[in-house]
Scaffold this active site. Structure first.
Site, PDB file in Angstrom:
ATOM      1  N   HIS A   1       1.791   4.306  -2.928  1.00  0.00           N
ATOM      2  CA  HIS A   1       1.793   5.805  -2.636  1.00  0.00           C
ATOM      3  C   HIS A   1       2.872   6.217  -3.352  1.00  0.00           C
ATOM      4  CE1 HIS A   1      -1.902   6.471  -0.296  1.00  0.00           C
ATOM      5  NE2 HIS A   1      -1.632   5.761   0.809  1.00  0.00           N
TER       6      HIS A   1
ATOM      7  N   HIS B   1       0.599  -1.045   0.002  1.00  0.00           N
ATOM      8  CA  HIS B   1       0.028  -0.039   0.006  1.00  0.00           C
ATOM      9  C   HIS B   1       1.059   1.398  -0.128  1.00  0.00           C
ATOM     10  CE1 HIS B   1      -3.484   2.350   1.671  1.00  0.00           C
ATOM     11  NE2 HIS B   1      -2.560   3.229   1.991  1.00  0.00           N
ATOM     12  N   GLU B   2       1.806   1.249   0.975  1.00  0.00           N
ATOM     13  CA  GLU B   2       2.748   2.283   0.975  1.00  0.00           C
ATOM     14  C   GLU B   2       3.776   2.754  -0.136  1.00  0.00           C
ATOM     15  OE1 GLU B   2       2.097   4.927   3.049  1.00  0.00           O
ATOM     16  OE2 GLU B   2       0.687   3.490   4.207  1.00  0.00           O
TER      17      GLU B   2
ATOM     18  N   GLU C   1      -6.243   6.581  -1.072  1.00  0.00           N
ATOM     19  CA  GLU C   1      -6.072   5.529  -0.384  1.00  0.00           C
ATOM     20  C   GLU C   1      -6.801   4.329  -1.081  1.00  0.00           C
ATOM     21  OE1 GLU C   1      -4.642   5.094   2.793  1.00  0.00           O
ATOM     22  OE2 GLU C   1      -3.533   6.885   2.125  1.00  0.00           O
TER      23      GLU C   1
END
Length: 365
Positions: free
Chosen positions: A146, A142-143, A193
């Site tokens: 980003h 997930h990060e 997100e």
């Protein structure tokens, strides 16, 4: 590689081969609203340069020094299992430069990717203690998602503006202007997100682990007391339940948040995992970064608008249904208004159309 047993209360899952996505563009997994905004920003000549020039005004250097001095930097010597996950995630998403990662002592489960010149990833001890290996792998992905999308730049701006809003609260209208920008950035960031959740799934390639992680963020360690299907039913009830008053309360509840509600994230991710788009990526059919410069802003905005229109039509929320009904009624009125001209292929010659008893346009008397 772990031995498949449990140590210190953490579920250890042996490594397994995962699909890699060479040259993948972040457009492959970005939510339409997120993607249209990012494509437009990337097309602005010098936009990133101007933002990065603000680094002297933003607390980025301070943040880097803070984490370096008061957190634990992930490496082969410290939190080696996280370092392996981080390198795996960057390998799978083909992110050439591995961002620094820090573990910060904080009982609140959280993770973030910030930075202007170079993104850094921070995870809290509360998150490490909450999630097992595969759930944590989805968070690391997930990060990294980003970082690949460039979200860290805009997240840093958001943190700065939020802090600035507090400082200028005494200035007439100053706080109002800053908070308007913050509110818009938060709306975008909530969509980002959802994009990063998708990136986490591409890295972990385990939907159940992603679902478990989101459930734990909502309900804590008590996974044995929770059920994925029941959790997703909560999302359905939230999206469909109540009346117009509840719809307004939902909007007010989400405005101050940087993240969508957890049940909503789970439902969104499951829908995407079951979509043709996800399967095409897994089969190796996805946009490449080499094509990003040729991306059409108009097409991206059109796709975003189409997504929102479909979302409104499919939504069970009372307010969204009202918007959809009003839009449909207006469209019907327009079509009926021109029915006399389009129905027979020619305009009536004996005067204006009159309405029948049911309100529909009739032919000439």
């Amino acid at each position: 590689m772990s031995d498949g047993h449990e140590h210190s209360g953490r579920e250890q899952v042996p490594s397994r081969r995962r699909t890699r996505f060479p040259g993948i563009s972040s457009r492959a997994y970005e939510h339409p609203a997120d993607r249209s905004a990012l494509v437009a920003l990337r097309k602005l000549t010098g936009f990133d340069t101007v933002f990065k020039a603000l680094s002297g005004l933003l607390p980025e250097r301070s943040l880097r020094l803070l984490f370096l001095s008061d957190s634990v930097r992930v490496s082969d010597e410290q939190f080696a299992h996280l370092n392996d996950m981080l390198r795996d995630a960057c390998y799978i998403l083909d992110l050439e430069k591995v961002p620094p990662m820090y573990v910060n002592q904080d009982p609140v489960p959280n993770a973030m990717c910030i930075g202007l010149d170079e993104p850094i990833i921070v995870v809290t001890t509360g998150l490490l203690e909450l999630l097992d290996e595969e759930e944590m792998r989805a968070v690391v992905g997930h990060e990294v998602g980003h970082a690949l999308s460039g979200h860290s730049v805009y997240r840093t701006i958001l943190l700065f503006l939020t802090s600035l809003a507090v400082r200028v609260a005494w200035i007439p209208l100053g706080n109002l202007a800053i908070m308007a920008i913050v509110t818009a950035l938060r709306e975008w960031f909530r969509k980002s997100e959802l994009s990063a959740d998708r990136a986490g799934l591409l890295v972990g390639q385990d939907l159940q682990a992603s679902m478990r992680g989101l459930m734990k963020l909502a309900g804590g360690h008590h996974l044995h007391e929770m059920n994925v299907d029941a959790f997703l039913k909560q999302a359905e009830e939230y999206e469909a339940g109540g009346d117009l008053r509840d719809s307004v309360l939902k909007i007010l509840n989400v405005l101050p948040r940087s993240h969508p509600f957890t049940t909503v994230r789970a439902a969104e991710l499951k829908r995407w995992a079951e979509s043709r788009d996800f399967q095409r990526i897994m089969d190796g059919h996805y946009p490449r970064r080499s094509e990003d410069k040729d991306t059409s802003v108009t097409d991206s905005f059109r796709e975003s608008a189409s997504h929102y229109a479909d979302h409104v039509k499919a939504s069970k929320d009372p307010l969204m249904k009202l918007v959809s009904d009003i839009a449909g009624d207006l469209g019907g009125r327009v079509r009926r208004g021109f029915g006399g001209f389009t129905g027979s292929g020619s305009a009536p010659k004996d005067g204006p159309a009159r309405e029948d008893g049911d309100g529909a346009p009739g032919g000439p008397a």
